[in-house]
Write an enzyme that holds these catalytic residues in place. Structure first.
Site, PDB file in Angstrom:
ATOM      1  N   ASP A  49       0.762  -1.162   0.029  1.00 29.42           N
ATOM      2  CA  ASP A  49      -0.032  -0.037   0.084  1.00 29.42           C
ATOM      3  C   ASP A  49       1.042   1.322   0.043  1.00 29.42           C
ATOM      4  O   ASP A  49       2.117   1.011   0.470  1.00 29.42           O
ATOM      5  CB  ASP A  49      -1.085   0.061   1.144  1.00 29.42           C
ATOM      6  N   LYS A  50       0.265   2.417  -0.357  1.00 26.85           N
ATOM      7  CA  LYS A  50       1.003   3.554  -0.444  1.00 26.85           C
ATOM      8  C   LYS A  50       1.582   3.976   0.657  1.00 26.85           C
ATOM      9  O   LYS A  50       2.960   4.338   0.743  1.00 26.85           O
ATOM     10  CB  LYS A  50       0.185   4.643  -0.917  1.00 26.85           C
TER      11      LYS A  50
END
Length: 321
Positions: free
Chosen positions: A136-137
């Protein structure tokens, strides 16, 4: 002469149309072009010719007998990379929090893929610039990237067979008594397309966790995956009652122990991402078969959060908190 490319439908693409998911798998080609290739049978799903509107499940193999040279759509960008390991077949990257892995709607630039294309322009020849799994970012830590089609094909197969070992460090709200396992299927949230949820009939997902360190109202966990679903650790820990610190999507807000010092309160309020770090990655080299293992220390914000939690425990023991 045709060149056969292979890629795997990402698990977070489940439920999308075949022609909608393809542009993210084969960078630089329009949806219309790829749909036309599907219609004439050059692009197949699990070895079968299917209509472009076919809904994918995630995890299927895609084969494309591509004719002509690749068209690069995503531009290289001089974004610094923390390269842990590099050889002719693969790269191991320590991704910082805040870096998007793959371009998408609203994130066409400034991604890991853009950085990879700058570091090695030959990655334009490999689907998704060699990216075989994601973080995830706002999750930091280790990722492996294939530099050749054979390496990518092998790594995708290893991931599907659960032959890639990934271990994460997570700081959660709440204090589990002991470790355990969350075995709960995951699917898209019924009302929010950005979220995943535990749902009957979803894709199987298993997360093992153990408690490394306990604080007054939080804990440091070690998490290991049997599967690699989107947001898996975040959803599973929230489902178990211990959401990750800083997780605005699945958390339940700020949790402070009684009598928390301003230092701890500031550290918890200031942690604006999920407290999750991919600390260990191990697999067999996709070409040589050599055993490979890599470790990455958590970034400074994660370490500062742990330091504040430890100081709070020490202060409570001295009667100061």
């Amino acid at each position: 002469m045709a060149e056969r490319l292979r890629a795997e439908v990402p698990v977070d693409g489940a439920g999308q149309r075949f022609d909608q998911i393809l542009p993210g798998m084969f960078q630089g080609y329009s949806r219309a072009h790829l749909a036309a290739e599907v219609k004439i049978g050059r692009i197949r799903l699990d070895g079968r010719e299917v209509p472009p509107r076919t809904l994918v499940r995630g995890g299927e193999e895609v084969e494309w007998d591509r004719v002509g040279t690749p068209v690069l759509g995503d531009r290289p960008e001089a974004i610094g990379l923390d390269i842990v390991f590099e050889d002719a077949d693969l790269l191991v990257i320590n991704k910082p929090a805040g870096l998007v892995v793959h371009p998408g709607a609203g994130n066409r630039d400034g991604t890991l893929l853009n950085a990879l294309l700058h570091h090695d322009p030959e990655l334009a020849q490999v689907p998704r610039a060699g990216i075989v799994h994601r973080l995830d970012k706002d999750t930091s830590g280790l990722l492996v990237v294939a530099r050749t089609l054979p390496a990518q094909t092998a790594l995708v197969a290893m991931l599907a067979a659960r032959d890639v070992h990934r271990r994460y460090a997570a700081v959660v709200s709440g204090v589990p008594v002991a470790g355990g396992t969350v075995d709960a299927p995951l699917d898209r949230h019924p009302a929010d397309r950005l979220r995943r949820a535990v749902r009957e009939g979803g894709r199987p997902a298993v997360t093992h966790y153990r408690v490394r360190e306990k604080f007054r109202a939080h804990a440091l966990l070690q998490c290991e995956l049997e599967s690699g679903r989107t947001h898996q650790i975040r959803v599973h820990m929230a489902h178990a009652g211990w959401p990750l610190v800083g997780d605005s999507l699945y958390g339940k807000g700020l949790k402070l122990p009684r009598g928390a010092t301003p230092v701890l309160a500031g550290a918890l309020r200031g942690f604006k991402r999920q407290a999750l770090h991919a600390e260990h990655l191990a697999f067999a080299h996709p070409v040589t078969g050599e055993a490979m293992a890599f470790d990455a220390e958590p970034p400074r914000d994660f370490l500062d959060l742990l330091a504040a939690l430890r100081k709070d425990v020490a202060g409570a023991g001295d009667g100061r908190a």
